[in-house]
Design an enzyme around this catalytic site. Structure first.
Site, PDB file in Angstrom:
ATOM      1  N   GLU A  44       6.877  -6.408   3.111  1.00 30.95           N
ATOM      2  CA  GLU A  44       6.965  -5.384   2.066  1.00 30.95           C
ATOM      3  C   GLU A  44       8.186  -4.476   2.228  1.00 30.95           C
ATOM      4  O   GLU A  44       8.074  -3.262   2.437  1.00 30.95           O
ATOM      5  CB  GLU A  44       5.676  -4.561   2.036  1.00 30.95           C
ATOM      6  CG  GLU A  44       4.457  -5.375   1.654  1.00 30.95           C
ATOM      7  CD  GLU A  44       3.193  -4.556   1.489  1.00 30.95           C
ATOM      8  OE1 GLU A  44       2.269  -5.003   0.814  1.00 30.95           O
ATOM      9  OE2 GLU A  44       3.148  -3.429   2.059  1.00 30.95           O
ATOM     10  N   GLU A  96      -0.920 -11.177  -0.910  1.00 34.21           N
ATOM     11  CA  GLU A  96      -1.923 -10.197  -0.483  1.00 34.21           C
ATOM     12  C   GLU A  96      -2.659  -9.637  -1.688  1.00 34.21           C
ATOM     13  O   GLU A  96      -2.085  -9.455  -2.762  1.00 34.21           O
ATOM     14  CB  GLU A  96      -1.281  -9.013   0.261  1.00 34.21           C
ATOM     15  CG  GLU A  96      -0.777  -9.302   1.649  1.00 34.21           C
ATOM     16  CD  GLU A  96      -0.296  -8.034   2.340  1.00 34.21           C
ATOM     17  OE1 GLU A  96      -0.798  -6.940   2.002  1.00 34.21           O
ATOM     18  OE2 GLU A  96       0.585  -8.137   3.208  1.00 34.21           O
TER      19      GLU A  96
END
Length: 637
Positions: A151, A305
């Site tokens: 991320e 995710e």
């Protein structure tokens, strides 16, 4: 390149953190994964302190055993470089490698993302740990993919960042004169006479320079991409046939141009965390999925995710009702994902995310959550063939990261603008009409679409403007909403009527911006209403579709216009339309599909995915889907 290497069918699994558990739990994990149909797990994302407990001293024995157990269980590994969370020894040895906030505060170790992507010591340490992992595991039979970092999005305003920023600016502008012109430096005496005078955007007494801010986001995007490339190239050299990715996270604070990054990964990976507890969670999931598929540009992408059992809203976590985990997963699979992954496999006993929902809850396998996980995982092999078919869309919405960045709370705007809400509103209404859409870059290829919608595309470069001109002249229908083309790539106003210099394309001039009081709606003649923002428009060849029915300056003035141009036509919406008004406009454009409100219907070749989010039975064609359920139909040739 085939991906993930050695993993058949749809991917199912999630982040696996065995380093958080004693070894006697690992065998149980593998057994439960097999029961649930898990075939891929991400390993090592936050394990740097365990892998390198002291600088230059490595402990891979535990990871060897974990990968061996997973391979023996038939489970592929998405092996991560752990660079998103440097260990304590690193930050103590290199305090200059911690990120710095705009107010000059040096952040300290104790959370994730405590790094400065511009710091030489951090870059070197990142390359070193990536090389160690590559050297040890490139030929491991469990290795299905490499997962670089996690991320990307942590911005730093440090001295390291400032030095690198100046180098980037010199490469972009060559001269200070060109930079001063681009940044409108004569305003507030901001002309620079030496490169060393330029800082990262800092906390200031009053408003900051929007061009300075936008360039710093562009620079940060490139610096983080360089960090990714350094690790990717190390991994690629060691294992040329293993795909490599990193996971995009979605947020206005993230200076990542996903169009740019998607060119550098073997597959686009995306983390989807809806932020609303009601039906907007489904709307946001569909938006995320269509964005990710579009960034991938027809290449593979994967939902990397999501949360299994809860939604993280502004009011705290909200439990997902039975079946909602499967429906959210199917939203992504129906819209192109090669599977459904989660964070995380087993709920942790401690740490900052100990209450984050997981596939295996704290209470273990004998739970409603795990039974849903098993049921869904065992259903996926039955639809694996359907997921190979492409998602086709005839309508595109422009996605402009720079417009999102430039409108993100900057006080120099004519009014508060929520770019993402404007994009999401249009996507939501089209979804309710059963229309599947792609997203497209303003400068990207628009040739396959019949309709392109530009919601408040505030930053419009000359290249993007010409692209829209070409699209419309060739027979396309362009729909742009207020403040589109207000400024160019340097955040300088397009004069002469705004619109990116495309006043001839739209057949209008925008004369004034007229922000409206919050909570008040301006009625449109036979067209619903407008709210919060309106523009005063002068017709220059365009036809008026509807007028404002109320409002002192704008009463009886054009609100929506259409202008023939070449073989196509350009529509302009000079206000923030309410939902019913957008719905009427899309009806006029004959944008209709097979769906119902609250029911996702997505066609992929001969396969039709139907996901019923309502509490009533839904019938689409010949298929009846119970409340809260999903179905996949293979239509006859």
């Amino acid at each position: 390149m085939d991906w993930p290497k050695g993993v058949d069918g749809l991917c199912y699994g999630g982040d696996y953190n065995p380093e958080q558990w004693p070894e006697n739990v690992w065998d149980d994990d593998v057994a439960l994964m097999r029961e649930a149909g898990v075939n891929l797990v991400s390993v090592g994302v936050f394990s740097w302190a365990r892998l390198e407990p002291k600088e230059g001293e490595y402990d891979f024995d535990w990871l060897d055993r974990v990968l061996g157990k997973l391979h023996d269980g038939g489970i592929g590994v998405n092996l991560a470089t752990p660079t998103a969370s440097p260990p304590p020894w690193f930050t103590l040895a290199h305090p200059d490698a911690l990120n710095v906030r705009p107010d000059g505060t040096l952040q300290v170790h104790g959370s994730r993302d405590t790094y400065d992507v511009h710091a030489p010591a951090y870059r070197e340490a990142s390359r070193r740990i990536a090389a160690e992992l590559a050297g040890r595991y490139a030929d491991h039979p469990a290795l299905a993919m490499w997962h670089v970092h996690n991320e990307y999005g942590s911005t730093s305003h440090s001295p390291h960042a400032e030095r690198a920023f100046r180098v980037w600016l010199r490469q972009k502008y060559s001269t200070l004169e060109a930079l001063n012109d681009a940044w409108w430096g004569s305003f507030w005496s901001q002309r620079y006479s030496e490169w060393d005078q330029i800082l990262a955007p800092r906390a200031t007494q009053y408003l900051t320079n929007p061009a300075h801010e936008l360039d710093f986001k562009r620079f940060t995007c490139e610096a983080m991409l360089d960090h990714y490339r350094e690790q990717r190239d190390i991994l690629r050299e060691a294992a040329p046939d293993v795909p490599i990715t990193t996971n995009h996270v979605f947020g206005q604070w993230v200076p990542v141009d996903q169009w740019r990054w998607s060119e550098e990964v073997d597959l686009v990976a995306f983390d989807s965390y809806p932020g609303a507890p009601d039906e907007r969670a489904e709307q946001q999931s569909a938006l995320h999925a269509d964005l990710a598929r579009s960034w991938a540009g027809g290449r593979p992408w994967l939902l990397m995710e999501q949360a299994a059992g809860s939604i993280h809203s502004a009011d705290g976590s909200i439990a997902k009702s039975p079946g909602r985990m499967a429906r959210h997963s199917m939203i992504h699979i129906s819209r192109g994902s090669k599977g459904a992954m989660f964070f995380q496999w087993r709920a942790g006993r401690g740490g900052a995310e100990q209450w984050h929902s997981s596939l295996v809850p704290h209470s273990g396998k004998d739970t409603r959550m795990f039974r849903e996980v098993v049921e869904f995982g065992n259903a996926l092999p039955g639809i694996a063939d359907a997921a190979d078919a492409p998602v086709e869309a005839d309508v595109a919405i422009l996605w402009s990261p720079e417009s999102w960045w430039a409108t993100g709370g900057h006080a120099s705007l004519p009014a508060k603008i929520d770019y993402l809400e404007n994009v999401a509103q249009i996507h939501r209404i089209l979804r309710d009409r059963g229309v599947t859409v792609d997203f497209a870059a303003p400068e990207g290829d628009l040739g396959k679409y019949s309709v392109v919608i530009a919601p408040t595309t505030y930053v419009l470069s000359k290249a993007a403007a010409e692209n829209l001109r070409w699209f419309t002249a060739g027979g396309g229908r362009l729909v742009a909403s207020y403040l589109t083309g207000a400024v160019d790539e340097n955040c300088q106003v397009w004069t002469g009527g705004y619109l990116g210099g495309l006043t001839d394309l739209f057949g209008i001039r925008v004369l004034e911006h007229l922000p409206q009081p919050a909570g008040e709606q301006r009625a449109l003649w036979n067209f619903g209403g407008a709210e919060r923002f309106c523009e005063l428009v002068e017709l220059r060849g365009a036809q008026c579709v509807t007028q404002y029915a109320t409002g002192d300056v704008i009463e009886n003035q054009p609100a929506v216009t259409v202008n023939p141009f070449g073989e196509g036509e350009a529509w302009y919406v000079s206000c923030k339309l309410a939902d019913d008004a957008w719905d009427r406009l899309f009806e006029a454009l004959e944008l209709n599909g097979p769906g119902l409100a609250g029911v996702d219907v997505v066609d992929r070749g001969r396969w039709r995915f139907i996901i019923n989010h309502t509490d009533a039975e839904a019938q689409i064609g010949r298929i009846i889907v119970p409340a809260g359920a999903w179905a996949v139909d293979k239509r006859p040739d």
